[in-house]
Scaffold this motif. Sequence first.
Motif, PDB file in Angstrom:
ATOM      1  N   ASN A 196       0.824  -1.214   0.000  1.00 44.75           N
ATOM      2  CA  ASN A 196       0.000   0.000   0.000  1.00 44.75           C
ATOM      3  C   ASN A 196       0.858   1.265   0.000  1.00 44.75           C
ATOM      4  O   ASN A 196       0.551   2.228  -0.706  1.00 44.75           O
ATOM      5  CB  ASN A 196      -0.927  -0.005   1.218  1.00 44.75           C
ATOM      6  CG  ASN A 196      -1.874   1.180   1.227  1.00 44.75           C
ATOM      7  OD1 ASN A 196      -2.363   1.594   0.187  1.00 44.75           O
ATOM      8  ND2 ASN A 196      -2.135   1.718   2.397  1.00 44.75           N
ATOM      9  N   THR A 197       1.934   1.268   0.766  1.00 44.73           N
ATOM     10  CA  THR A 197       2.781   2.474   0.856  1.00 44.73           C
ATOM     11  C   THR A 197       3.772   2.582  -0.296  1.00 44.73           C
ATOM     12  O   THR A 197       4.457   3.607  -0.409  1.00 44.73           O
ATOM     13  CB  THR A 197       3.571   2.466   2.179  1.00 44.73           C
ATOM     14  OG1 THR A 197       4.393   1.293   2.233  1.00 44.73           O
ATOM     15  CG2 THR A 197       2.632   2.499   3.381  1.00 44.73           C
ATOM     16  N   LYS A 198       3.846   1.542  -1.130  1.00 44.03           N
ATOM     17  CA  LYS A 198       4.830   1.513  -2.241  1.00 44.03           C
ATOM     18  C   LYS A 198       6.249   1.696  -1.685  1.00 44.03           C
ATOM     19  O   LYS A 198       7.106   2.328  -2.319  1.00 44.03           O
ATOM     20  CB  LYS A 198       4.533   2.622  -3.260  1.00 44.03           C
ATOM     21  CG  LYS A 198       3.072   2.703  -3.691  1.00 44.03           C
ATOM     22  CD  LYS A 198       2.637   1.481  -4.466  1.00 44.03           C
ATOM     23  CE  LYS A 198       1.233   1.640  -5.027  1.00 44.03           C
ATOM     24  NZ  LYS A 198       0.170   1.647  -3.989  1.00 44.03           N
ATOM     25  N   TRP A 202       3.917   9.818  -5.871  1.00 47.42           N
ATOM     26  CA  TRP A 202       3.801   8.740  -4.873  1.00 47.42           C
ATOM     27  C   TRP A 202       2.535   8.912  -4.031  1.00 47.42           C
ATOM     28  O   TRP A 202       1.818   7.943  -3.765  1.00 47.42           O
ATOM     29  CB  TRP A 202       5.041   8.744  -3.980  1.00 47.42           C
ATOM     30  CG  TRP A 202       4.879   7.928  -2.733  1.00 47.42           C
ATOM     31  CD1 TRP A 202       4.721   6.578  -2.653  1.00 47.42           C
ATOM     32  CD2 TRP A 202       4.839   8.424  -1.401  1.00 47.42           C
ATOM     33  NE1 TRP A 202       4.607   6.183  -1.339  1.00 47.42           N
ATOM     34  CE2 TRP A 202       4.674   7.298  -0.550  1.00 47.42           C
ATOM     35  CE3 TRP A 202       4.953   9.678  -0.834  1.00 47.42           C
ATOM     36  CZ2 TRP A 202       4.604   7.418   0.831  1.00 47.42           C
ATOM     37  CZ3 TRP A 202       4.887   9.808   0.540  1.00 47.42           C
ATOM     38  CH2 TRP A 202       4.704   8.688   1.354  1.00 47.42           C
ATOM     39  N   TYR A 218      -0.638   7.696  -5.813  1.00 43.03           N
ATOM     40  CA  TYR A 218      -0.813   6.244  -5.795  1.00 43.03           C
ATOM     41  C   TYR A 218      -1.052   5.727  -4.377  1.00 43.03           C
ATOM     42  O   TYR A 218      -1.831   4.796  -4.179  1.00 43.03           O
ATOM     43  CB  TYR A 218       0.418   5.561  -6.397  1.00 43.03           C
ATOM     44  CG  TYR A 218       0.478   5.656  -7.906  1.00 43.03           C
ATOM     45  CD1 TYR A 218      -0.226   4.756  -8.700  1.00 43.03           C
ATOM     46  CD2 TYR A 218       1.226   6.636  -8.535  1.00 43.03           C
ATOM     47  CE1 TYR A 218      -0.185   4.827 -10.087  1.00 43.03           C
ATOM     48  CE2 TYR A 218       1.274   6.726  -9.918  1.00 43.03           C
ATOM     49  CZ  TYR A 218       0.563   5.823 -10.685  1.00 43.03           C
ATOM     50  OH  TYR A 218       0.592   5.909 -12.056  1.00 43.03           O
ATOM     51  N   TYR A 219      -0.404   6.337  -3.428  1.00 40.81           N
ATOM     52  CA  TYR A 219      -0.525   5.886  -2.033  1.00 40.81           C
ATOM     53  C   TYR A 219      -1.933   6.093  -1.481  1.00 40.81           C
ATOM     54  O   TYR A 219      -2.470   5.238  -0.771  1.00 40.81           O
ATOM     55  CB  TYR A 219       0.498   6.630  -1.180  1.00 40.81           C
ATOM     56  CG  TYR A 219       0.311   6.470   0.309  1.00 40.81           C
ATOM     57  CD1 TYR A 219       0.274   5.212   0.905  1.00 40.81           C
ATOM     58  CD2 TYR A 219       0.176   7.588   1.120  1.00 40.81           C
ATOM     59  CE1 TYR A 219       0.108   5.070   2.279  1.00 40.81           C
ATOM     60  CE2 TYR A 219       0.013   7.459   2.488  1.00 40.81           C
ATOM     61  CZ  TYR A 219      -0.030   6.203   3.057  1.00 40.81           C
ATOM     62  OH  TYR A 219      -0.204   6.067   4.412  1.00 40.81           O
ATOM     63  N   GLU A 244       2.927   2.009   9.378  1.00 38.50           N
ATOM     64  CA  GLU A 244       2.605   2.769   8.167  1.00 38.50           C
ATOM     65  C   GLU A 244       3.216   4.161   8.237  1.00 38.50           C
ATOM     66  O   GLU A 244       3.788   4.642   7.252  1.00 38.50           O
ATOM     67  CB  GLU A 244       1.088   2.863   8.003  1.00 38.50           C
ATOM     68  CG  GLU A 244       0.674   3.509   6.693  1.00 38.50           C
ATOM     69  CD  GLU A 244      -0.806   3.327   6.412  1.00 38.50           C
ATOM     70  OE1 GLU A 244      -1.293   3.961   5.453  1.00 38.50           O
ATOM     71  OE2 GLU A 244      -1.472   2.569   7.138  1.00 38.50           O
ATOM     72  N   ILE A 248       6.143   5.976   5.827  1.00 35.60           N
ATOM     73  CA  ILE A 248       5.962   7.316   5.250  1.00 35.60           C
ATOM     74  C   ILE A 248       7.140   8.215   5.631  1.00 35.60           C
ATOM     75  O   ILE A 248       7.669   8.965   4.802  1.00 35.60           O
ATOM     76  CB  ILE A 248       4.645   7.950   5.751  1.00 35.60           C
ATOM     77  CG1 ILE A 248       3.445   7.145   5.293  1.00 35.60           C
ATOM     78  CG2 ILE A 248       4.511   9.393   5.258  1.00 35.60           C
ATOM     79  CD1 ILE A 248       2.138   7.583   5.929  1.00 35.60           C
ATOM     80  N   LYS A 271      -4.353  10.708   6.152  1.00 32.90           N
ATOM     81  CA  LYS A 271      -4.679   9.300   5.901  1.00 32.90           C
ATOM     82  C   LYS A 271      -5.653   8.752   6.936  1.00 32.90           C
ATOM     83  O   LYS A 271      -6.498   7.907   6.625  1.00 32.90           O
ATOM     84  CB  LYS A 271      -3.377   8.486   5.926  1.00 32.90           C
ATOM     85  CG  LYS A 271      -3.526   7.020   5.561  1.00 32.90           C
ATOM     86  CD  LYS A 271      -3.572   6.824   4.079  1.00 32.90           C
ATOM     87  CE  LYS A 271      -3.519   5.329   3.725  1.00 32.90           C
ATOM     88  NZ  LYS A 271      -3.569   5.095   2.282  1.00 32.90           N
TER      89      LYS A 271
END
Length: 517
Positions: free
Chosen positions: A18-20, A75, A78-79, A99, A103, A365
């Motif tokens: 999810n966080t790439k 980023w 997409y995130y 998470e 980040i 988020k």
Amino acid sequence: MFKDIQKKLLLKYPLLWNTKFVPMLIIGLIYHIIYFILGYAEGSIDFTGKTYDPDNEVAINFFGFLLSLIIIILWIVYYLRNNSFKALYKKSKNALFYEWLQIFIISYIFISFALPFYLGKQLRERSYYSYEETQKRCETICLSDVFIDGSFAETERDSIKQENYIAENADENEYNEYDNEEYNRNGYHYFYKDHLYYKGTKYNENSLINRQIDNFDIINYEREIQLKEQIKNWLHTNNKVAVKNLMNDFLKIYKEHQLETNLDLNKWFSITYKAPDFTEFSYITAYDFREDDRENQNYYDYSKENYRRHTNGKKYSKYFFQYDILKEKYNKVSNAHVDPLFEYNAILAFLYGALAFSLLLFSFKTTSGKSWLIALIVFGVLNIIFGLGSVLIRYLYNYTIDETITYLSICLLFILFFIGYYIINTHIQKNKKFTEIALILSTWTFSMVIPFIYFIILEHYKDTYIFNELGTNTRTEFYYTLTDFVPYMFLINFIISIIALFLFSRSIRTWKGLPEN
């Protein structure tokens, strides 16, 4: 490659997917390597001075900032597509913290691209000579300036009764209360003597004995004192061999870098070494100002008028060294060896920059976009009100209150209020109504509590004075201790903030499951 990695992560480590995190980590490492190479290229030095040394730091770092901004924006797009927290997807107790940590790491990598750049630049500048060789060469260069264009040191001060001074200079019309020599109101005129004594021998103030030596950062204060004493002793004892060896060592370094001069060893020695008084020497130009060679002087081509102002009326001979070029280049090597490879304050600043950005993104988020924007407006409006309020309070109290302390105190009270309001509603009343704004503001500001308390104390002691042994007012020793400890306070606060965020992230998970009423 990135697609295959993401597929495997989706099946085994959905949080990393999810966080790439992995693709961004790879891109960030490549980014740092590129900037290290750019820094290494930027650190090249042309000792001859025939071409410009690279001076593209601002452009390179500005381009890096824009590139980092573009990558981070892409980023984020997409995130934010997937948000398991808002979809009530089952998460572990520490998932939110992990998470945020990802980040933060991504943010730090793309914010701190300047660190490998300056590391590469410094390593390149160090690579020309070892520390010991650089120190040896710098000592030779700075001692040689005594026989080129070194400045003269101040002699001892003396005094004369003011009325006598006026009488002595009345005929020559030299008296001026505001001239360069000091005037003391208790009736004495202070001035510097036109001579000095060294080991019992009297020398004129403009003797080579009284010339200062140049200096580089690689030469510490104790060594500088030793070198000053060494060159004075050589002249005082008429040690021609030592002086000639020094000049010869300088010329070897000078010729190695293909710099131009119209002097050789014998000529240089004969026009400067005038024992025993050392006053009838020729002044040597530290720049190349030859009329017929201006096109080859590049950016060292100063105008004659500027040069006359620089010389302060000295009568320079036709002889010259490109000493300014030599010193500038060795200053770079010297500073590279003295400066730390990793600047503590710079690393700390990047850590706090990444912390601030990651908390902004993390709060977005975990809450709604509408509440996030409202919190941003509230944050800005409150700061304006607090700033104006602190100025008004100082005015109402006839400027007896420090507005900085007032502003920090009001901010601190409201930060504690938001944190307290969130904790009470989440863990005691178990109701999250009206707490979302408080949660966002608490997330942004909880790491400011310790610095605000620290600076309130620091500002208080800044205005606290005591009488020292000389009978004058001075700040307390505790104030200077607090000032010196500021960088370490920020490091301790950063560590405490990470620990607090670990507990805070668990609390946010609890808050998400509470009813609105």
